[in-house]
Design a protein around this motif. Structure first.
Motif, PDB file in Angstrom:
ATOM      1  N   VAL A   1     -19.676 -48.679   7.135  1.00  0.00           N
ATOM      2  CA  VAL A   1     -19.748 -49.152   5.756  1.00  0.00           C
ATOM      3  C   VAL A   1     -21.210 -49.419   5.417  1.00  0.00           C
ATOM      4  N   ASP A   2     -21.768 -48.598   4.540  1.00  0.00           N
ATOM      5  CA  ASP A   2     -23.160 -48.767   4.125  1.00  0.00           C
ATOM      6  C   ASP A   2     -23.371 -47.983   2.837  1.00  0.00           C
ATOM      7  N   TYR A   3     -23.912 -48.650   1.822  1.00  0.00           N
ATOM      8  CA  TYR A   3     -24.092 -47.977   0.533  1.00  0.00           C
ATOM      9  C   TYR A   3     -25.034 -46.787   0.613  1.00  0.00           C
ATOM     10  N   GLU A   4     -25.838 -46.694   1.668  1.00  0.00           N
ATOM     11  CA  GLU A   4     -26.736 -45.554   1.825  1.00  0.00           C
ATOM     12  C   GLU A   4     -25.984 -44.233   1.926  1.00  0.00           C
ATOM     13  N   VAL A   5     -24.750 -44.260   2.480  1.00  0.00           N
ATOM     14  CA  VAL A   5     -24.022 -43.002   2.684  1.00  0.00           C
ATOM     15  C   VAL A   5     -23.133 -42.632   1.487  1.00  0.00           C
ATOM     16  N   THR A   6     -23.238 -43.355   0.398  1.00  0.00           N
ATOM     17  CA  THR A   6     -22.512 -42.965  -0.813  1.00  0.00           C
ATOM     18  C   THR A   6     -23.087 -41.647  -1.337  1.00  0.00           C
ATOM     19  N   PRO A   7     -22.248 -40.625  -1.549  1.00  0.00           N
ATOM     20  CA  PRO A   7     -22.779 -39.344  -2.042  1.00  0.00           C
ATOM     21  C   PRO A   7     -23.512 -39.499  -3.373  1.00  0.00           C
ATOM     22  N   ASP A   8     -24.485 -38.635  -3.594  1.00  0.00           N
ATOM     23  CA  ASP A   8     -25.244 -38.656  -4.843  1.00  0.00           C
ATOM     24  C   ASP A   8     -24.483 -37.984  -5.982  1.00  0.00           C
ATOM     25  N   ILE A   9     -23.680 -36.990  -5.636  1.00  0.00           N
ATOM     26  CA  ILE A   9     -22.931 -36.224  -6.632  1.00  0.00           C
ATOM     27  C   ILE A   9     -21.499 -36.062  -6.136  1.00  0.00           C
ATOM     28  N   ALA A  10     -20.531 -36.277  -7.024  1.00  0.00           N
ATOM     29  CA  ALA A  10     -19.128 -36.005  -6.717  1.00  0.00           C
ATOM     30  C   ALA A  10     -18.598 -35.000  -7.733  1.00  0.00           C
ATOM     31  N   VAL A  11     -17.945 -33.956  -7.243  1.00  0.00           N
ATOM     32  CA  VAL A  11     -17.380 -32.930  -8.119  1.00  0.00           C
ATOM     33  C   VAL A  11     -15.870 -32.942  -7.932  1.00  0.00           C
ATOM     34  N   LEU A  12     -15.135 -33.172  -9.023  1.00  0.00           N
ATOM     35  CA  LEU A  12     -13.671 -33.198  -8.967  1.00  0.00           C
ATOM     36  C   LEU A  12     -13.129 -31.954  -9.667  1.00  0.00           C
ATOM     37  N   ASP A  13     -12.510 -31.078  -8.892  1.00  0.00           N
ATOM     38  CA  ASP A  13     -11.974 -29.828  -9.417  1.00  0.00           C
ATOM     39  C   ASP A  13     -10.507 -29.744  -9.004  1.00  0.00           C
ATOM     40  N   GLU A  14      -9.591 -29.909  -9.977  1.00  0.00           N
ATOM     41  CA  GLU A  14      -8.172 -29.957  -9.655  1.00  0.00           C
ATOM     42  C   GLU A  14      -7.654 -28.646  -9.072  1.00  0.00           C
ATOM     43  N   GLU A  15      -8.296 -27.527  -9.384  1.00  0.00           N
ATOM     44  CA  GLU A  15      -7.804 -26.244  -8.876  1.00  0.00           C
ATOM     45  C   GLU A  15      -7.926 -26.148  -7.357  1.00  0.00           C
ATOM     46  N   ILE A  16      -8.895 -26.866  -6.789  1.00  0.00           N
ATOM     47  CA  ILE A  16      -9.064 -26.854  -5.336  1.00  0.00           C
ATOM     48  C   ILE A  16      -7.833 -27.450  -4.651  1.00  0.00           C
ATOM     49  N   THR A  17      -7.144 -28.373  -5.342  1.00  0.00           N
ATOM     50  CA  THR A  17      -5.995 -29.048  -4.733  1.00  0.00           C
ATOM     51  C   THR A  17      -4.721 -28.207  -4.787  1.00  0.00           C
ATOM     52  N   ALA A  18      -4.753 -27.073  -5.480  1.00  0.00           N
ATOM     53  CA  ALA A  18      -3.533 -26.280  -5.687  1.00  0.00           C
ATOM     54  C   ALA A  18      -2.937 -25.771  -4.382  1.00  0.00           C
ATOM     55  N   THR A  19      -3.751 -25.592  -3.359  1.00  0.00           N
ATOM     56  CA  THR A  19      -3.258 -25.041  -2.088  1.00  0.00           C
ATOM     57  C   THR A  19      -2.798 -26.110  -1.110  1.00  0.00           C
ATOM     58  N   MET A  20      -2.864 -27.381  -1.500  1.00  0.00           N
ATOM     59  CA  MET A  20      -2.394 -28.425  -0.586  1.00  0.00           C
ATOM     60  C   MET A  20      -0.895 -28.288  -0.337  1.00  0.00           C
ATOM     61  N   PRO A  21      -0.451 -28.266   0.920  1.00  0.00           N
ATOM     62  CA  PRO A  21       0.989 -28.254   1.189  1.00  0.00           C
ATOM     63  C   PRO A  21       1.614 -29.610   0.854  1.00  0.00           C
ATOM     64  N   PRO A  22       2.921 -29.663   0.606  1.00  0.00           N
ATOM     65  CA  PRO A  22       3.556 -30.915   0.176  1.00  0.00           C
ATOM     66  C   PRO A  22       3.304 -32.107   1.106  1.00  0.00           C
ATOM     67  N   LYS A  23       3.337 -31.891   2.415  1.00  0.00           N
ATOM     68  CA  LYS A  23       3.132 -33.008   3.336  1.00  0.00           C
ATOM     69  C   LYS A  23       1.747 -33.612   3.168  1.00  0.00           C
ATOM     70  N   LEU A  24       0.739 -32.769   2.962  1.00  0.00           N
ATOM     71  CA  LEU A  24      -0.617 -33.262   2.744  1.00  0.00           C
ATOM     72  C   LEU A  24      -0.717 -34.000   1.409  1.00  0.00           C
ATOM     73  N   VAL A  25      -0.020 -33.513   0.393  1.00  0.00           N
ATOM     74  CA  VAL A  25       0.016 -34.206  -0.906  1.00  0.00           C
ATOM     75  C   VAL A  25       0.583 -35.610  -0.729  1.00  0.00           C
ATOM     76  N   SER A  26       1.672 -35.719   0.036  1.00  0.00           N
ATOM     77  CA  SER A  26       2.313 -37.025   0.204  1.00  0.00           C
ATOM     78  C   SER A  26       1.415 -37.991   0.963  1.00  0.00           C
ATOM     79  N   TYR A  27       0.829 -37.554   2.081  1.00  0.00           N
ATOM     80  CA  TYR A  27       0.027 -38.460   2.902  1.00  0.00           C
ATOM     81  C   TYR A  27      -1.255 -38.882   2.182  1.00  0.00           C
ATOM     82  N   THR A  28      -1.939 -37.928   1.543  1.00  0.00           N
ATOM     83  CA  THR A  28      -3.179 -38.283   0.856  1.00  0.00           C
ATOM     84  C   THR A  28      -2.897 -39.110  -0.399  1.00  0.00           C
ATOM     85  N   GLY A  29      -1.804 -38.792  -1.094  1.00  0.00           N
ATOM     86  CA  GLY A  29      -1.449 -39.556  -2.285  1.00  0.00           C
ATOM     87  C   GLY A  29      -1.102 -40.995  -1.963  1.00  0.00           C
TER      88      GLY A  29
END
Length: 305
Positions: free
Chosen positions: A77-105
């Motif tokens: 835990v250290d604010y130094e490792v916070t990314p400088d840029i975050a890119v959220l692209d919903e299309e990247i998530t389209a290939t997630m299998p259902p089990k991964l959707v459930s666990y990450t959600g």
């Protein structure tokens, strides 16, 4: 320019690589301590592009690193490792299998709930946490069923939950999940999903925590006039969502043998107590209390502490 494209483990690994690229003289033991990471960004900046909707690592100061030999997951835990840029692209998530959707959600849901009741909560983190929780309850099932619009909502919600816990911190659901995952190598989101109802019951003995959990229930429109009724409704709703997605309810159901569990449980409780997330839990705890929660979550017994 470092680019991390993938799930939370990928982004966390990039954070670690970034630290040692800029400061090769450091040791892993050194960066585990608060203030152990010197200033970064002399050689590189980090962009994170999450491909799953759960960890929030693209906007947090956390990186979880597994030590399989020691059977421990170390949260850095250290604010130094916070990314400088975050890119959220919903299309990247389209290939997630259902089990991964459930666990990450469910991991994202846990982030929102723990941030909303944590000791570090504030008027700045609460709106992010409660809105993320509301979105997740509204869209996780549809996301599990493959609806791309719902996955877009979940991708935003998990990021908001990440922003909330990056500032409010977390609690013992994550402490126990880190210790269990490090020992038995279960997916992190699954560990959180199993533990959440038991930890909520345990934390309810803390009066402010009960009030905050009840507020979540009110925001979701759940049944109950008294605070404890609302908390029970919240737990039932979490269990219902997990049942819909075929998530195991106990660690026995998740496939951990009883013999191995008995051999490791005290060590897990001890490691969880020493986890960085324990100090921000709304109710002060002990290794003995954590062991009790762990046993309840293994056998499916009610929490009585």
């Amino acid at each position: 320019f470092i680019v991390a494209l993938g799930g939370g483990s990928c982004i966390d690994a990039a954070k670690g690589m970034w630290v040692f690229y800029e400061h090769p003289e450091l040791t892993f033991e050194k960066i585990l301590h608060d203030g152990g990471i010197p200033a970064l960004r002399h050689k590189a900046i980090l962009a994170a592009i999450p491909s799953t909707s759960g960890t929030g690592s693209e906007v947090t100061s956390f990186a979880v690193i597994s030590d399989h030999k020691a059977k421990v997951k170390y949260p850095i835990v250290d604010y130094e490792v916070t990314p400088d840029i975050a890119v959220l692209d919903e299309e990247i998530t389209a290939t997630m299998p259902p089990k991964l959707v459930s666990y990450t959600g469910l991991d994202a849901l846990c982030h929102g709930i723990e941030a909303y009741v944590a000791k570090g909560r504030s008027n700045f983190t609460n709106p992010l946490a409660i809105h993320a929780i509301t979105i997740i309850f509204g869209y996780l099932k549809d996301s599990y069923d493959g609806n791309l619009a719902a996955r877009g909502e979940m991708h935003i919600a998990q990021c908001m939950a990440g922003m909330a816990f990056a500032n409010a911190e977390l609690g013992i659901t994550h402490s126990l999940a880190h210790a269990i995952g490090g020992t038995f190598h279960l997916p992190h989101g699954l560990c959180n999903a199993i533990l959440m109802p038991y930890v909520i019951k345990y934390n309810c003995r803390n009066r402010p925590a009960m009030r905050h959990y009840a507020n979540i229930g009110r925001r979701l429109g759940l049944e109950g006039l008294r605070e404890m009724n609302l908390v029970n409704s919240l737990i039932r709703e979490i269990n219902e969502i997990e049942s819909y997605m075929n998530v195991p309810k106990t660690f026995a159901d998740a496939g951990i043998s009883e013999f191995k569990f008995i051999m490791e449980k005290e060590n897990i409780a001890k490691n969880a107590f020493n986890d960085n997330c324990t100090v921000s839990n709304p109710r002060d705890t002990s290794p003995e209390d954590l062991l009790h929660i762990l046993e309840c979550a293994y056998y499916g017994k009610p929490v009585i502490l």
